[in-house]
Structures are given as C-alpha cells and as structure tokens.
Scaffold this active site. Structure first.
Site, PDB file in Angstrom:
ATOM      1  N   ASP A 333    -102.545  54.959 114.525  1.00 18.30           N
ATOM      2  CA  ASP A 333    -101.233  55.146 115.159  1.00 18.30           C
ATOM      3  C   ASP A 333    -101.385  54.960 116.644  1.00 18.30           C
ATOM      4  O   ASP A 333    -102.487  55.062 117.160  1.00 18.30           O
ATOM      5  CB  ASP A 333    -100.818  56.617 115.022  1.00 18.30           C
ATOM      6  N   LYS A 334    -100.291  54.795 117.310  1.00 16.40           N
ATOM      7  CA  LYS A 334    -100.371  54.756 118.767  1.00 16.40           C
ATOM      8  C   LYS A 334    -100.070  56.123 119.377  1.00 16.40           C
ATOM      9  O   LYS A 334    -100.908  56.728 120.033  1.00 16.40           O
ATOM     10  CB  LYS A 334     -99.399  53.717 119.316  1.00 16.40           C
TER      11      LYS A 334
END
Ligand code: ATP
Length: 894
Positions: A333-334
C-alpha cells in the site's frame, strides 16, 4: 439495572428506546463511573474459550514419537541382557528428552500467547459524547458501539442507527451471504438469523456503518454461549519442521533395518558373542538418532517469532516464517505504509485557482493563500470549509499544544483546514446535525452526508476522488459564489498540477436539496451537485521506507506500490521513494481491460499501480504468482481479505487495518511501516538459514558416530565409543552447542543474496554433500584418536575418553565453520563469534571436564582421566576439521 434484565433474550423484540431505558443509557453514552460499576458487575468482555489440554496429556504426547519407541526398545534389550546401567541411562535420556520437549513447547506457547495480546481486539464507542477507541475487553452492557466496514463486532448490540449495514454472520449461523440489518423490532420468537436489528459478537461488518447499544458481553453473548470457538494457539510447526519430523521417522526405520542387518551379519560371519552384538546394535541405534534435532528446530522458530515481535511484526501463522525468506515480490500500500500518514492540506483550488496553505501538522495556525495567489474568495472558502467539516468522520483531540486525530488522518487534515478557514468545529457540528450518509467505500471512492440546520435548511456534501466527484457534479461555483458550467479541462489541469507534486487530491462538492425526505441518494441528485473546490494533501514518504526499499532491491526483491490514490500522486511518491519502474503507472482501469496473460506481462513490467480496488490486488497477486513469484501483499480494508489470503505472505496493518484484514493475514505489522516488513523478510531469511545450520550441524554428528561404529563392527575392532557415551555426546554436547546456533544473528550479507527459490528443498545437494563430508571427517577423528590411544597403551577406557573428547572438540570447531555455511569463517567476526556461542562453548568445556575427571562420571560412563598432553589431540583434530572445511568453502567459491 438487574442481572435479570440484561439476560433478557428478547432485545430484538424491543424498540431502541425501550432498550436504552432498560439498560439506562444516557443519550451521550455511558460515563466513566457507570462503566467501572458495570465492569465490576459483568466482568470483562472476554471469552474464556475451551479448556487447555491437561498437563499430563501434554507430557505424554512428548513420548508419542517413533524415535522414542526405538529408544524404548533399546531400554528393553539392555535390561534383558542385564546391562542395568545402560538401560537406566537410556531410559533417563528418554525422560530427559520428553521433559525438555514439554518445557520447550510450553515456553514457546507462552511466548505466542503473549504476542497475541498485541493483537487484542479494539472497539470504537461513544462515551460521554466522545468517540473512544478502547480494548474490546472493556465493553459493558449499555455501551454505545460504533461499527465500520471490516470490524469484528465485539459484543451483542441492539442497533439504533445504520447506513447500509451488512453483516457476515457465517461463524454464528453458517449462512455465508452477508445479512442486511434493519432497525425494526422483530417477533419475539424470531430465529437467531432473523433478528435483523441485532448484531452479534464475533460477526463481521462486511459493508456500511452502524451504531448500537451493547446488550450482552463476554460469555453472555450468543457466541459466548456456544463458546469453544476461540482460535487455538498456533503450534510451532512449519513445512520444514514437518518435513524434518518425517525425515526423522524415515531415519528410524533405516536405523532399525541397519541394526538388524549388522546383527545378522555379525551373528553369521563374526566372532562376537551374541550379548555383545546386541549392545553394539543398541549403540548404533542411539548413535544414529538425532535426539536433539526436534527441540532445536522448535527453539529456532520460537526465537525467530520473538525477534519479529520485538520488531513489531506479529506472526499469526507459523509456516509463513519460512515463506518470508523466499519472498521475491512485495506489493505494498502507499498511504501509511510507504508514507507517514500524517496529512496536511497544502493547497486549495477554488474557481480553478490554486491557493497554497501554510501551517504545521494538526495545529490550527496557518494561512490560506500567499502573496502570489492573493487571499481566497471568502464565500467559496466557507463553502469548502463546510464540506470539509461536515462530510467528515474524524475528530481532533486537543491535548495541551498537541492535537491528535481520532479517525482517518486525511479527514483530520480537513478539520484543520476548516479551522484555518475560521469554522469553529463543535458549535458548527451541533448546528448542522447529520441526518443520513453514504459511508466511504473504496470502490465508490467518495463519501456523502446529508445535514440539516434547525431552520429548515438541508445540505448535501460529498468528498472523494476528483474524477468520481466531478462525474456527479452538474456545475461549479465561481469566485463570487455563482453557479457556472463545470470546466472539466481547467479543473483537471489544476488537479494534475497538485498530483504531480505528490499531493493526494480530493474534490469537495455540495448541494442544497429542495426535497427534505431525510434520505440521501447521491445518484438521484441529477445535476444539482456543485463542485466547490479541490484540496491537495501532503503526506510525506517515510525516510525509513526509502532505505528499506533500497535494501529489498539489493536482496533481489521487487517492490511494487498498489494504491487507491491518483496515478500522478502515486508516481511522484514512488519516485521519491526510489521505486524502480516509475516511468509507467498502470491504473485499475488498465488492469480491467487486460486478460490474464496480458496482465502477467504488465504486472512484471510495471511497479506502480494506481486507482486500484481490492479486486485488482487479487488479480495482481495471481498474475505475479503465475510467474513463479513468491508474493507478499499488504492490505487493510475489509475487501482486501481475498488478496491477503491468496498471497504467499499476507500482511495486515495493525493500526489502520480492519479486523477482517488482520484475520486474513499471516503477519500483522503493529506500526503499519514498510521498513518493519523489510525487517521481517530479513528475519525470515535468518530463521531459515539458522534452521539449515542447525540441521547441518547435528546430522553429521550422528553420521560420524554411526559410521565409526559400523566400521568398527565390520572390521571386527573394539567399539571406539559406547552407547552411553554416544548418548552423552548427542544430548549434552550437541544440543547445548546447537542452542548457540538458534541465537545466531543474521549473516551480514543476508540481504545481498537473491531470494531462495521456493521449490528448493532444504536438504539440497550442497547440504547432503556437507553432511557426508563432515561425517567422514568425524569418523576419521574418532577412529584415529581411539586407535592412537590404544597403540600408545592407554587402555580402552582412556582411549574411548579421548575419542569422545576429540568428537566434542571437532563439534566445537565445526560450530564456528557452520555459522557461515558457504562463506569464510576464519574472519575476525567469525572467530570472535557471538556471546551465545561463547557461552555454550564455556559450558561444554565444563561438562567435558566433569565427564573426563570426576569419579562419579567415570563410574557412570566408563571414562578415565587423561593427561593434558594426550587431551591436546582433541583440539588439534578440531582445528584440522575447521581448516579442511575452510579449504572446501574456498574451492567451492572458486
Ligand atoms: P492506499 O491503498 O495506498 O492506502 P489510499 O488510501 O489512497 O491508498 P483508498 O483508501 O482506497 O486508498 O482511497 C482511494 C481514494 O478514495 C483516495 O485517493 C481518495 O481520493 C478517496 N478517499 C479516501 N478516503 C476517503 C474518505 N474518507 N472520504 C472520501 N474520499 C476518500
């Protein structure tokens, strides 16, 4: 409130008002005093679960093992032959092994239980008018529980508010389709699954949001009544240890057969008396069985799990420790994982004009607009601030000078923006009460609320991904607050400009509906919705993530970013983080357009994926796996569960993650940090090599002992080591030394090598060769020292004592060699060793001294004192072994 009242089984037949009245729930939720009284009355909200196995059964289980059976036969045989001492000692060894296993298993289980507490469920409640995040165990009847997608519901509740609430009740009713909840009371005799206004403890919110009054906690909840559903503690087993157990069983069979063969051959062709032959076979059997191996493997795993927990990575499923070492792709994920998730609005776009926003974190001080942009148009700014404040589920908690966000940090940043624009949150929120909402959903990418003031005005507010929100808008507001046609191109330019700077872009829209039905339906608004403005949020990349990504690249691991964010924002952040192929960004739409084959190619080529939904994650995992990748995937949302389960290593976020994601994962990162994930991979590689080292340390010892006995038997010579002495070496010497290996830290170059191939078998050609080679070296050492001592006229007892000491000394030096399986051990670091290694060596020297020189041991093991000059042969043999292995490593590397 009496006990009887809370035991009512007819909560579903009552209205919410009746329930609140019965449970004496104030409008703003319970206060601290009520909570502590009720906690005393009802006890904590926990399930005690099924009873653990009784101790004696656990102890007995330790002896249910083929190796032990073989040893028990040896006990019997020696007893029949009248060798009571041997019989007694072998029996003691069996007991010792059982007790060690028992203690070890108990300790490992305790460690796991302790780690489990780190994952204790939490719950969001409303108490004294404030949202509070509490340990689920502190919930009491009468508490107001708030429900969000992905939550594992922590107690039985009577719902009193809901927005599209769907609950997966399969664990309670077996029904796999999520149930849509409602607020209406049901017939008193309705079945469990038909009490739609109740939500049950242990079930999972699959969509929508809701609120309810807790009616039953702990054992009184429906799940408590059927109890025994608590997850059992993970036992310390992995594919590798299972494989080793199988191997050990196979080995015992071979040993028994070999023993029988030796006996037959000796009986037919040899001249040894039968009882002596029997004793030789017993010696052979005990020599070849790696008694200490299972314990060492368990300890190594337990230490690995503990080390990871110390680094804030909690292992939920044991086998994953091995898989971690083979990971070749990490999909992350960011937000929050690669970035800090400490957000701040850095720019506002109003009437297609950008206004920078100054300030620091969540402090309300800061200006909107600068000398170049000029001040923003007041009415427009007010409209944006209203949307930012009302279409928002987060709250700011002020503690002295610092503010803390309760809820989504991005929404916290929007509250700060509203404050900077001059809106006073608490009075404004009271003035504009929320009537209905469309909760945020990762597939919709927006959320909406319907608010009304107390003078007959209603306001619909929407916030979300710009393309999503703009698609709903019919017009925009210009700087004078007048509606103008939406100039998509101009807005898009501004959005791209913000995104290219790595800002997360969010659009805000509003409408004042004429219809006051109180029910919100965004799609039916037609073109009433007006775009108010766009905000750009700063979420800086984590410094430690950059370093961890570089480390992963060095270790031959690809890192891919899979985010729900805008493509340009994703790329800008990816570039700053040092991801590799940032030239091309693929979006969820791109993925949808591809078939599996095309996706396979894209998934390998591209490193940044934007505007993706959980289904895309699943397809990406499958694509990467079909290219023989071992994939680690992170996730936090309720819909991430399938991808997390499918990935070879599913990783959930401990803070941001939903219970659904956590439960589908193999590992939970308590700090949501990518660097922790990289550290876990490193630890996984270390554990695997340590297991490998333990095996390659222990097996040659058995190999050396067994082959020296076989040679002696075949040549008709005296046995160089007796059965008892072999047991001493195997249990006391080898296990103590191997313990040092379990504590071995990572080799300095663990993250410089490419990932291990997942199909690679542990006992690969190299390891087999090494085991055979060292077995032969040990055989030579044992035989040479024994024969030399006999020739020198020291007598059998002293010669055997020397042979045992030589074997142990060779083990000690081999320990140094095996610490670096295939790189040089004769380095400063290699020779200095680690504290664990030196402690075990000191212990061994002491034990061997007792073995050789104390009269008690001499009587027990038939040993004899040796002069210092004779004893010197032992370390000399050890040095020889080390040098030969160094030479071998050098030749192999060349
Ligand atoms: P990542 O998957 O890396 O954590 P993300 O947080 O951007 O990235 P999502 O949470 O799926 O992924 O969000 C996708 C998009 O939905 C965001 O870029 C934003 O535009 C929008 N969004 C996110 N949270 C909200 C919210 N609370 N309200 C409205 N829109 C939101």
């Amino acid at each position: 409130m009496t006990e009887q009242r809370t035991q009512s089984s007819h909560w579903h037949a009552q209205t919410t008002e009746q329930v609140r009245l019965t449970l004496e729930v104030p409008t703003k939720g319970l206060n601290a005093e009520q909570v502590s009284l009720r906690l005393k009355e009802y006890g904590p909200n926990v399930l005690t679960g099924s009873k653990p196995r009784p101790i004696w059964l656990r102890l007995l289980a330790q002896f249910n093992n083929v190796l032990i059976y073989v040893l028990m036969v040896a006990v019997l045989v020696t007893a029949i032959l009248g060798h009571w001492l041997d019989s007694g000692v072998i029996f003691a060894v069996v007991l010792f092994q059982g007790v060690i296993g028992f203690v070890q298993e108990g300790r490992a289980e305790q460690a796991l239980v302790a780690i489990r507490h780190l994952l204790a469920p939490r719950a969001m409640v409303l108490r004294e008018g404030e949202r509070k995040h509490i340990d689920a165990s502190e919930l009491v009847p009468g508490d107001v529980l708030l429900l969000e997608p992905g939550d594992r519901i922590a107690a039985d509740v009577r719902l009193d508010q809901l927005h599209g609430l769907m609950v997966d009740e399969s664990m309670l009713t077996g029904e796999s389709v999520p149930v849509e909840k409602s607020l209406d009371p049901q017939a008193a005799n309705a079945a469990l699954g038909d009490r739609f206004c109740l939500a049950y403890s242990g079930t999972l919110v699959s969509a929508g949001t809701g609120r309810g009054v807790v009616v039953a906690t702990g054992e009184r909840s429906e799940i408590g009544r059927i109890s025994g559903l608590l997850e059992t503690v993970n036992v310390l087993q992995t594919p590798l240890t299972l494989q080793m157990n199988k191997f050990a069983r196979f080995l015992s069979l071979i040993i028994v057969l070999a023993g029988a063969l030796v006996f037959l051959v000796g009986w037919q062709f040899g001249d040894r008396p039968i009882p002596e032959l029997f004793m030789a076979v017993v010696a052979l059997t005990v020599s070849a069985i790696p008694e200490g191996l299972p314990a060492i493997l368990t300890i190594t795993l337990a230490i690995g799990v503990q080390r990871m927990a110390n680094r804030k990575a909690v292992v939920r499923r044991m086998p994953v420790i091995e898989t971690l070492g083979a990971v070749s792709v990490i999909c992350s994920d960011k937000t929050g994982t690669l970035t800090r998730n400490e957000m701040m609005v850095a720019a506002v776009v109003l009437d297609a004009q950008v206004y920078p926003v100054s300030g620091d974190g969540y402090a309300a001080e800061g200006r909107i607009g600068d000398a170049t942009s000029g001040p923003p148009p007041a009415s427009l700014l007010q409209a944006v601030a209203q949307a930012a404040l009302l279409c928002n589920d987060a709250r700011l908690e002020h503690r002295g000078e610092h503010a803390k966000v309760l809820g989504d940090p991005m929404e916290g940043a929007l509250l700060v923006l509203a404050a900077k624009a001059g809106l006073e949150a608490s009075s404004y929120l009271a003035q504009w009460a929320r009537q209905d909402e469309v909760p945020f959903d990762a597939a919709l990418r927006y959320m909406a609320t319907l608010n009304h003031d107390h003078h007959g005005h209603a306001r619909i507010l929407v916030k979300g991904a710009p393309e999503q929100v703009m698609a709903l808008c019919g017009s925009a507001l210009d700087h004078q607050g007048a509606a103008v046609p939406l100039d998509l191109q101009r807005w898009q330019q501004n959005i791209d400009q913000l995104a290219a700077q790595g800002l997360r872009v969010l659009a805000l829209a509003g409408a004042s509906p004429a219809d006051m039905s109180g029910v919100l339906n965004v799609e039916q608004l037609g073109d009433q919705l007006q775009l108010l403005g766009v905000v750009g949020l700063l979420d800086p990349p984590r410094q430690e993530a950059m370093e961890a990504i570089a480390e992963c690249h060095q270790a031959g691991i690809q890192v891919k970013m899979i985010t729900g964010d805008h493509a340009l924002t994703a790329r800008a952040i990816a570039e700053r983080l040092g991801l590799r192929n940032t030239g091309e960004v693929a979006t969820g739409q791109d993925i949808d357009a591809l078939n599996d084959e095309q996706l396979l190619e894209l998934a390998q080529r591209v490193d940044v994926f934007a505007r993706t939904s959980p289904e895309h994650k699943l397809r990406l995992v499958q694509a990467l796996q079909s290219a023989h990748g071992v994939v680690a995937m992170t996730g936090d949302g309720v819909n991430d569960a399938p991808a997390l389960k499918r990935a070879d290593v599913g990783i959930a976020m401990g803070q941001k993650g939903s219970a659904a994601a956590r439960e589908a994962s193999d590992i939970v990162l308590l700090d949501d940090n990518f660097a922790t994930l990289a550290a876990a991979v490193r630890e996984g590689r270390t554990v695997y090599t340590n297991l490998k080292k333990a095996i390659s340390f222990l097996l040659p010892i058995n190999g050396g002992e067994a082959s020296s006995l076989i040679v002696a038997l075949l040549l008709g010579l005296a046995l160089p080591i007796t059965a008892l002495q072999i047991l001493w070496v195997n249990l006391v010497g080898s296990v103590v030394l191997a313990m040092g290996l379990a504590f071995e830290p990572a080799e300095p170059d663990v993250m410089h090598k490419p990932p291990r191939r997942s199909a690679e078998s542990l006992l690969d050609a190299f390891l087999v060769w090494r085991i055979v080679l060292v077995s032969m070296l040990f055989l030579g050492g044992i035989f040479a020292s024994f024969q030399w001592a006999l020739q020198a006229g020291l007598g059998e007892a002293a010669a055997r004592t020397l042979a045992v000491n030589t074997l142990v000394a060779m083990e000690v030096f081999y320990l140094f060699s095996v610490r670096y399986l295939d790189s040089a051990s004769l380095t400063l670091r290699g020779i200095l060793g680690t504290p664990a290694v030196w402690i075990v060596i000191a212990l061994i020297v002491l034990l061997q001294w007792l073995f050789t020189y104390t009269s008690f041991m001499q009587a027990l093991f038939m040993t004899a004192s040796l002069s210092a000059s004779v004893l010197m042969i032992a370390p000399l043999a050890g040095v020889m072994v080390l040098l030969i292995l160094e030479l071998e490593k050098r030749i192999r590397r060349a």
